[in-house]
Enzyme design. Structure first.
Site, PDB file in Angstrom:
ATOM      1  N   ARG A 101       0.843  -1.196   0.000  1.00 39.38           N
ATOM      2  CA  ARG A 101       0.000   0.000   0.000  1.00 39.38           C
ATOM      3  C   ARG A 101       0.882   1.251   0.000  1.00 39.38           C
ATOM      4  NH1 ARG A 101      -2.012   0.918   4.258  1.00 39.38           N
ATOM      5  NH2 ARG A 101      -1.253  -0.838   5.483  1.00 39.38           N
ATOM      6  N   TYR A 240      -1.056  -3.537  -7.050  1.00 38.52           N
ATOM      7  CA  TYR A 240      -0.941  -4.281  -5.788  1.00 38.52           C
ATOM      8  C   TYR A 240      -2.291  -4.306  -5.048  1.00 38.52           C
ATOM      9  CZ  TYR A 240      -0.272  -5.258  -0.923  1.00 38.52           C
ATOM     10  OH  TYR A 240      -0.455  -5.778   0.329  1.00 38.52           O
ATOM     11  N   GLY A 241      -2.605  -5.428  -4.462  1.00 43.00           N
ATOM     12  CA  GLY A 241      -3.904  -5.682  -3.832  1.00 43.00           C
ATOM     13  C   GLY A 241      -4.499  -4.540  -3.026  1.00 43.00           C
ATOM     14  N   LYS A 249      -9.787  -2.295   1.262  1.00 39.70           N
ATOM     15  CA  LYS A 249      -9.482  -1.151   2.144  1.00 39.70           C
ATOM     16  C   LYS A 249     -10.275   0.086   1.747  1.00 39.70           C
ATOM     17  CE  LYS A 249      -6.540  -3.700   4.209  1.00 39.70           C
ATOM     18  NZ  LYS A 249      -6.534  -4.031   5.630  1.00 39.70           N
ATOM     19  N   HIS A 269     -10.835  -2.411  11.105  1.00 42.53           N
ATOM     20  CA  HIS A 269      -9.742  -3.277  10.639  1.00 42.53           C
ATOM     21  C   HIS A 269      -9.573  -4.416  11.651  1.00 42.53           C
ATOM     22  CE1 HIS A 269      -5.248  -3.383   9.168  1.00 42.53           C
ATOM     23  NE2 HIS A 269      -5.987  -4.224   8.501  1.00 42.53           N
ATOM     24  N   SER A 291      -1.632  -3.590  10.124  1.00 38.61           N
ATOM     25  CA  SER A 291      -1.264  -4.467   9.019  1.00 38.61           C
ATOM     26  C   SER A 291      -0.020  -5.290   9.365  1.00 38.61           C
ATOM     27  CB  SER A 291      -0.996  -3.623   7.773  1.00 38.61           C
ATOM     28  OG  SER A 291      -2.138  -2.846   7.488  1.00 38.61           O
ATOM     29  N   CYS A 293       0.358  -7.538  11.631  1.00 35.74           N
ATOM     30  CA  CYS A 293       0.582  -7.674  13.075  1.00 35.74           C
ATOM     31  C   CYS A 293      -0.228  -8.807  13.686  1.00 35.74           C
ATOM     32  CB  CYS A 293       0.294  -6.356  13.772  1.00 35.74           C
ATOM     33  SG  CYS A 293       1.544  -5.094  13.404  1.00 35.74           S
ATOM     34  N   GLY A 294      -0.705  -9.745  12.890  1.00 35.36           N
ATOM     35  CA  GLY A 294      -1.218 -10.976  13.471  1.00 35.36           C
ATOM     36  C   GLY A 294      -2.705 -11.257  13.398  1.00 35.36           C
ATOM     37  N   LYS A 295      -3.475 -10.514  12.591  1.00 34.25           N
ATOM     38  CA  LYS A 295      -4.921 -10.789  12.541  1.00 34.25           C
ATOM     39  C   LYS A 295      -5.204 -12.151  11.905  1.00 34.25           C
ATOM     40  CE  LYS A 295      -5.957  -6.995  10.374  1.00 34.25           C
ATOM     41  NZ  LYS A 295      -4.575  -6.499  10.384  1.00 34.25           N
ATOM     42  N   ASP A 316      -9.641  -9.699   8.503  1.00 36.31           N
ATOM     43  CA  ASP A 316      -9.119  -8.352   8.224  1.00 36.31           C
ATOM     44  C   ASP A 316     -10.113  -7.229   8.480  1.00 36.31           C
ATOM     45  OD1 ASP A 316      -6.743  -6.943   7.268  1.00 36.31           O
ATOM     46  OD2 ASP A 316      -7.933  -6.364   5.535  1.00 36.31           O
ATOM     47  N   SER A 408       4.779 -10.269   0.666  1.00 36.55           N
ATOM     48  CA  SER A 408       4.174 -11.176  -0.312  1.00 36.55           C
ATOM     49  C   SER A 408       2.898 -11.759   0.294  1.00 36.55           C
ATOM     50  CB  SER A 408       5.158 -12.274  -0.701  1.00 36.55           C
ATOM     51  OG  SER A 408       5.664 -12.931   0.440  1.00 36.55           O
ATOM     52  N   ARG A 409       1.957 -12.129  -0.565  1.00 43.80           N
ATOM     53  CA  ARG A 409       0.607 -12.467  -0.078  1.00 43.80           C
ATOM     54  C   ARG A 409       0.048 -13.717  -0.743  1.00 43.80           C
ATOM     55  NH1 ARG A 409      -1.897  -8.797   3.897  1.00 43.80           N
ATOM     56  NH2 ARG A 409      -0.283  -7.241   4.160  1.00 43.80           N
ATOM     57  N   SER A 536      -0.142 -20.218  18.230  1.00 45.38           N
ATOM     58  CA  SER A 536      -1.119 -21.102  18.888  1.00 45.38           C
ATOM     59  C   SER A 536      -1.232 -20.846  20.377  1.00 45.38           C
ATOM     60  CB  SER A 536      -0.721 -22.559  18.691  1.00 45.38           C
ATOM     61  OG  SER A 536      -0.660 -22.844  17.335  1.00 45.38           O
ATOM     62  N   GLU A 537      -0.145 -20.358  20.963  1.00 46.00           N
ATOM     63  CA  GLU A 537      -0.165 -20.124  22.412  1.00 46.00           C
ATOM     64  C   GLU A 537      -0.992 -18.894  22.774  1.00 46.00           C
ATOM     65  OE1 GLU A 537       0.696 -22.572  23.846  1.00 46.00           O
ATOM     66  OE2 GLU A 537       2.362 -23.531  22.777  1.00 46.00           O
TER      67      GLU A 537
HETATM   68  N1  LIG Z   1       6.092 -13.331  16.963  1.00 44.86           N
HETATM   69  C1  LIG Z   1       4.861 -13.442  16.525  1.00 44.86           C
HETATM   70  N2  LIG Z   1       4.617 -13.178  15.209  1.00 44.86           N
HETATM   71  C2  LIG Z   1       3.340 -13.288  14.783  1.00 44.86           C
HETATM   72  C3  LIG Z   1       2.283 -13.669  15.647  1.00 44.86           C
HETATM   73  N3  LIG Z   1       1.142 -13.686  14.929  1.00 44.86           N
HETATM   74  C4  LIG Z   1       1.484 -13.309  13.671  1.00 44.86           C
HETATM   75  N4  LIG Z   1       2.815 -13.091  13.570  1.00 44.86           N
HETATM   76  C5  LIG Z   1       3.563 -12.719  12.336  1.00 44.86           C
HETATM   77  O1  LIG Z   1       3.134 -11.455  11.905  1.00 44.86           O
HETATM   78  C6  LIG Z   1       3.111 -11.376  10.478  1.00 44.86           C
HETATM   79  C7  LIG Z   1       1.789 -10.846   9.992  1.00 44.86           C
HETATM   80  O2  LIG Z   1       0.742 -11.604  10.479  1.00 44.86           O
HETATM   81  P1  LIG Z   1      -0.731 -11.625   9.866  1.00 44.86           P
HETATM   82  O3  LIG Z   1      -1.563 -12.449  10.782  1.00 44.86           O
HETATM   83  O4  LIG Z   1      -0.683 -12.040   8.464  1.00 44.86           O
HETATM   84  O5  LIG Z   1      -1.101 -10.067   9.884  1.00 44.86           O
HETATM   85  P2  LIG Z   1      -2.479  -9.320   9.631  1.00 44.86           P
HETATM   86  O6  LIG Z   1      -2.732  -8.513  10.845  1.00 44.86           O
HETATM   87  O7  LIG Z   1      -3.532 -10.267   9.210  1.00 44.86           O
HETATM   88  O8  LIG Z   1      -2.045  -8.350   8.430  1.00 44.86           O
HETATM   89  P3  LIG Z   1      -2.772  -7.583   7.225  1.00 44.86           P
HETATM   90  O9  LIG Z   1      -3.301  -8.606   6.278  1.00 44.86           O
HETATM   91  O10 LIG Z   1      -1.619  -6.799   6.641  1.00 44.86           O
HETATM   92  O11 LIG Z   1      -3.814  -6.651   7.754  1.00 44.86           O
HETATM   93  C8  LIG Z   1       3.412 -12.767   9.955  1.00 44.86           C
HETATM   94  O12 LIG Z   1       4.734 -12.811   9.518  1.00 44.86           O
HETATM   95  C9  LIG Z   1       3.195 -13.639  11.155  1.00 44.86           C
HETATM   96  O13 LIG Z   1       3.994 -14.780  11.106  1.00 44.86           O
HETATM   97  C10 LIG Z   1       2.581 -13.956  17.016  1.00 44.86           C
HETATM   98  O14 LIG Z   1       1.731 -14.292  17.834  1.00 44.86           O
HETATM   99  N5  LIG Z   1       3.885 -13.816  17.398  1.00 44.86           N
HETATM  100  O1  LIG Z   2      -4.396  -3.926   2.074  1.00 43.61           O
HETATM  101  C1  LIG Z   2      -3.461  -4.738   1.946  1.00 43.61           C
HETATM  102  O2  LIG Z   2      -2.657  -4.680   1.034  1.00 43.61           O
HETATM  103  C2  LIG Z   2      -3.341  -5.858   2.900  1.00 43.61           C
HETATM  104  C3  LIG Z   2      -3.816  -5.563   4.249  1.00 43.61           C
HETATM  105  O3  LIG Z   2      -4.688  -6.214   4.782  1.00 43.61           O
HETATM  106  C4  LIG Z   2      -3.223  -4.427   4.964  1.00 43.61           C
HETATM  107  O4  LIG Z   2      -2.270  -3.802   4.487  1.00 43.61           O
HETATM  108  O5  LIG Z   2      -3.709  -4.157   6.082  1.00 43.61           O
HETATM  109 MN   LIG Z   3      -5.279  -5.431   6.740  1.00 42.84          MN
END
Ligand SMILES: Nc1nc2c(ncn2[C@@H]2O[C@H](COP(=O)(O)OP(=O)(O)OP(=O)(O)O)[C@@H](O)[C@H]2O)c(=O)[nH]1
Ligand SMILES: O=C([O-])CC(=O)C(=O)O
Ligand SMILES: [Mn+2]
Length: 626
Positions: A101, A240-241, A249, A269, A291, A293-295, A316, A408-409, A536-537
């Protein structure tokens, strides 16, 4: 249905020499699959401006998908993966400049600049339209104009949330088919007059006659523009997506957040998950993390704790409205997952791996294996001996660079997720018991903190901070305030947005509001290692959250809120030292005192719009820290 552009059926046009096929389009109603006059007029207007060679109304059929992907393969945009590894799936590489983005190029063009607020880029809508009209003029020459009717959320909703994306990118059409409900069924449901959000997209790379296309057309000049009053989106220059799949978004967050402000709901979000305890009690949880950060990971959690189960509803975006019973109901408007690939593996997110294994996916900017599968950092413990990297170069484990772009996605139908909840298609959504806010902070922020009440929780969300990630172009790892993880996605003034959250709390029955928590999976020790195992924890934290709702777990009052006692967090069977747990849960007054000027700076940026309730919260925090 593809119609070759031909002159309008006027006497004059019929008798004249056929003009260059790019100047007119065939919009004879008998040749279009709709009689929606507003839509036909808009398509005609855009076609006249952008001058495509052809117009194609997307029907969403398998045959159409086959034709589109064949065309993308022929053009070098896609490579078909080995059907035995990832059936009906493709590998895409973008131009190396078009990978995330572009927040600097994203605009909220409200009529009044003040409505865009201090956190958004703004330009006068008329000025922006004039500027972009010139960019769009002839921008689809040599290409096909695709019309993609789509619906965010189920078609069975009382008021289905329609959109129509016009794009000159077949990659966008193929991705939209995964990410949203698209095609004939949507168009039929729109009838002759349903309102929809017009979404205009061009990669900004017209072709001169005979010019050979590149595999990833885009333009250095990019604009991602929302017109909130008109509920309209114009995107230019990027494929890009996050910049080009305009239902995501642009519509479901930026435009929808403006709708939500006007209509008393929330467009956020957030992931949505269903948590089932060993006693089979059910709670639905929504969580906002910035973004990357783990969703996606939390949404598909495979809990290690005996007897606990998670089902996925969304990873998301959550649209949340109050039900007649006074509870807040959440629904995922999307149809697919657009997940961060690196870090996704059998250890970290087995349910995502099971989802993509079923195929029907587009993988962008990951690496290709020699046997036609995909790979990325974290996919498996040991990398293959040889790969083609995201830039198309030879890659071996000795290479200096990573094989896959950090942003990458994978783009995959959400219904392939083996733990998708039955309620996913319910147009009424699911009642939320708890909202989590979270960010990526190496210091300061403990593993989990419970808010005392709604306003305190809104304060936590409003002051949320996180290190920037590769999901947006720019420096990575810089701590910034990201209110409710919506900084890049608020379609209006950030101060008004926070007021909306406070008002929602005031206008509704406090006893029925979700309880709010603040989490941080990313705290590091002095050696720079994550102190909490995460993934998982994180189910252990969810258990504590539910136990708090049900009055079953202990907590310590701290200046920032209620944090688990060392005994109240279930760490049974976990290889984690007491010291590490203490670091994860630690609330250090000095660290938090250092946070105060940053929060004050952030509130100062928001100016006089900061809700009084949040100023009170800040005063309270300062007083408690002494
Ligand atoms: N250390 C750690 N890394 C994590 C954890 N959960 C997710 N990650 C890492 O954070 C990165 C992004 O995680 P996603 O779950 O894809 O993020 P998202 O919030 O869905 O992101 P967007 O799609 O960009 O909105 C990945 O590389 C994961 O491996 C966690 O509990 N601990
Ligand atoms: O919008 C995108 O490219 C992917 C996404 O979920 C974010 O960045 O939060
Ligand atoms: Mn997102």
């Amino acid at each position: 249905m593809t119609t070759t552009a031909s002159p309008a059926h006027t006497e004059e046009a019929l008798s004249a020499e056929a003009p260059a096929p790019t100047t007119r389009t065939d919009l004879d109603p008998s040749n279009t699959p709709t009689e929606h006059a507003g839509l036909l007029a808009w398509v005609a207007e855009v076609a006249a401006l952008t001058q495509p060679d052809r117009i194609h109304w997307v029907d969403g059929s398998d045959a159409e998908y086959k034709a589109l992907t064949d065309e993308l393969i022929a053009g070098g945009t896609l490579v078909r993966l080995n059907d035995e590894k990832k059936p009906n799936s493709f590998w895409a590489r973008t131009d190396p400049s078009d990978v995330a983005r572009v927040e600097q190029r994203t605009f909220i063009c409200s009529v009044d600049e003040a409505d865009a607020g201090p956190t958004n880029n703004w330009m006068d809508p008329a000025e922006m339209k004039a500027l972009m009209t010139e960019l769009y003029r002839g921008s689809m020459k040599g290409r096909t104009l695709y019309v993609v009717p789509f619906c965010m959320g189920p078609l069975t909703a009382d008021k289905p949330m329609f959109g129509v994306e016009i794009t000159d990118s077949a990659y966008v059409v193929a991705s939209m088919r995964i990410m949203a409900r698209t095609g004939s069924e949507v168009l039929a449901k729109m009838g002759n007059d349903a309102p929809y959000v017009p979404c205009l997209h061009s990669v900004g790379a017209p072709l001169q006659p005979g010019q050979k296309d590149v595999s990833w057309p885009c333009n250095d000049e990019k604009y991602i523009v929302q017109f909130p009053e008109e509920r309209t989106i114009w995107s230019y220059g990027s494929g890009y997506g996050g910049n080009s799949l305009l239902g995501k978004k642009c519509y479901s967050l930026r435009i929808a957040s403006a709708m939500a402000r006007d209509e008393g709901w929330l467009a956020e979000h957030m992931l949505i998950l269903k948590l089932i305890s060993p006693e089979k009690t059910v709670h639905y949880i929504a969580a906002a993390f910035p973004s990357a950060c783990g969703k996606t990971n939390l949404a598909m959690l495979d809990p290690t704790l005996e007897g606990w189960e998670v089902e996925t509803l969304g990873d998301d975006i959550a649209w949340m409205r109050f039900g007649e019973d006074g509870r807040l109901y959440a629904q995922n408007p999307e149809y697919g997952l657009f997940g961060v690939a690196p870090g996704t593996g059998w250890k970290t997110n087995p349910n995502a791996m099971r989802t993509i294994e079923k195929g029907n996916s587009l993988f962008t900017n990951v690496a290709l294996t020699d046997d036609g599968d995909v790979w990325w950092e974290g996919y498996s413990q040991t990398p293959p001996n040889h790969l083609t990297d995201w830039k198309g170069r030879e890659w071996t484990p000795e290479s200096d660079e990573v094989s896959s772009h950090p942003n990458s996605r994978f783009c995959t139908p959400i219904k392939q997720c083996p733990i998708i909840a039955d309620e996913y298609e319910d147009p009424n959504g699911v009642p939320i018991s708890a909202i989590l806010f979270g960010g990526r902070r190496a210091t300061t922020v403990p593993l989990v903190t419970e808010a005392r009440d709604w306003d305190h929780g809104v304060f936590m969300g409003a002051t949320l901070s996180s290190e920037t990630t590769a999901a947006a172009v720019g420096e990575v790892g810089v701590v910034r305030r990201d209110p409710m993880a919506m900084l890049p996605f608020m379609g209006y003034n950030a101060g008004d947005y926070l007021n909306h959250w406070i008002t929602v709390g005031k206008d509704n029955d406090a006893s029925k509001l979700p309880k709010i928590f603040y989490v941080n999976w990313f705290r590091k020790d002095e050696a720079g290692k994550f102190v909490w195992p995460g993934f998982s924890e994180n189910g252990r934290v969810l258990k504590w959250v539910i136990d708090r709702l049900e009055g079953k777990a202990a907590a310590v009052e701290t200046p920032i809120g209620r944090v688990p006692t060392v005994d109240s967090l279930d760490v049974s069977g976990l290889d984690l030292s007491v010291e590490a747990l203490e670091v994860a849960l630690n609330v250090d007054d000095e660290e938090w005192k250092a946070e105060i000027p940053l929060i004050e700076e952030w509130f100062a940026k928001l100016g006089d719009k900061v809700p009084a309730a949040l100023k009170l919260e800040l005063d309270g925090l300062k007083a408690r820290l002494g």
